[in-house]
Design a protein around this motif. Structure first.
Motif: not given
Length: 314
Positions: A117-146
């Motif tokens: 996918s293009k770089a900076e494409t949003a991926c994954g899901e936002a989560t919040c657990s045990e008092g820590v909020e994690t925003s959606r991830g981003t793609c780097d334009g080279e790999s398929v990992e988020c």
């Protein structure tokens, strides 16, 4: 030749008088599919137009043949490859976090071929657990990992399970972090030391720093062990409880600073000639010399003997 003759017969039949017969019923019943050169009714799969239930021009859907890669699809069954991704037939399942099958979504390449996918494409899901909020991830334009998203502490607030994000104001204590209470202004604040509940397990209470520690009445050896910050008479206590004839381990009131029972000693603070009066004071025991009732734990100084009366049994 047969086809031309058949069409002529149909034309003649249409112009003839109905009273003449002429075998019109026979001609009408002819199976057109058996006439050489006549393909019968058009099924819409070769007219160069996207119509009926087709997903792309003359392919896909429940009637037409399957589509080649890069053609539009709505399900894997629409495609000869057996894969439908990003609404086009694709060469692979293309279902990693950071891959795509259209040129518009990929870093490079044409429709129908899976790639990063293009770089900076949003991926994954936002989560919040045990008092820590994690925003959606981003793609780097080279790999398929988020790549993991940014983390943010909720601080005095709790996680909102519906939004997968930190609450920013509260309406009840449950919207606040552990050992915090919701105020009338919608802000969360630390609960007082010794407050139970608020996310603490049974037998625990909040300390002054927002953590859960043993509650009042639980056995202890050091003050730092207790939520109240006070360890008295071997148990966590609600007060310093350092006056004579006061204790924190009185049976039935463990954890609460209470009066030592009438007639009991209180160690070095009240012993030998003195006992506790049951009201938090150290006074003379039975038989000890006295001049006034107030001097005696029994609250009675015998007038002729000038000694404290015996303490009545319950």
């Amino acid at each position: 030749m047969w086809k031309k003759q058949h069409l002529l017969a149909v034309a003649l039949c249409a112009g003839a008088l109905s009273t003449l017969g002429m075998g019109c019923e026979l001609i009408a019943s002819v199976d057109r599919s058996r006439i050489p050169g006549d393909v019968g009714p058009d099924d819409g799969c070769s007219d160069g137009t996207k119509n009926n239930e087709e997903t792309d021009v003359d392919c896909g859907g429940s009637v037409c043949p399957q589509c080649d890669n890069a053609k539009a699809c709505t399900a894997a069954g629409d495609c000869t490859s057996g894969f439908c991704a990003d609404e086009v037939c694709c060469d692979t399942a293309c279902d990693a976090d950071c891959d795509a099958c259209t040129a518009a979504l990929k870093a490079s390449g044409e429709d129908g071929t899976c790639g990063p996918s293009k770089a900076e494409t949003a991926c994954g899901e936002a989560t919040c657990s045990e008092g820590v909020e994690t925003s959606r991830g981003t793609c780097d334009g080279e790999s398929v990992e988020c790549a993991p998203g940014e983390e943010k502490e909720c601080e005095e607030f709790a996680c909102d399970p519906k939004a997968n994000a930190c609450f920013t104001e509260c309406m009840e204590d449950a919207h606040c972090a552990k050992c915090h209470e919701c105020g009338a202004d919608g802000a969360c604040a630390l609960a007082a030391a010794g407050t139970d509940g608020l996310g603490c397990d049974e037998g625990q209470a909040c300390d002054a720093a927002g953590e859960c520690k043993p509650a009042n009445g639980v056995e202890c050896t050091e003050a730092s062990e207790c939520a109240s910050g006070l360890c008295v008479d071997g148990v966590c206590c609600n007060a310093a409880c350092d006056s004579a004839c006061m204790a924190c381990n009185v049976e039935g009131s463990e954890g609460t600073c209470s009066n030592v029972p009438l007639g009991s000693e209180d160690g070095t603070d009240c012993s030998e000639a003195n006992v506790c009066d049951g009201k938090g004071a150290c006074k003379l025991a039975a038989g000890e010399d006295c001049t006034t009732n107030e001097q005696c734990a029994s609250d009675k100084c015998l007038p002729t003997l000038f000694t404290c009366d015996a303490i009545p049994t319950p």
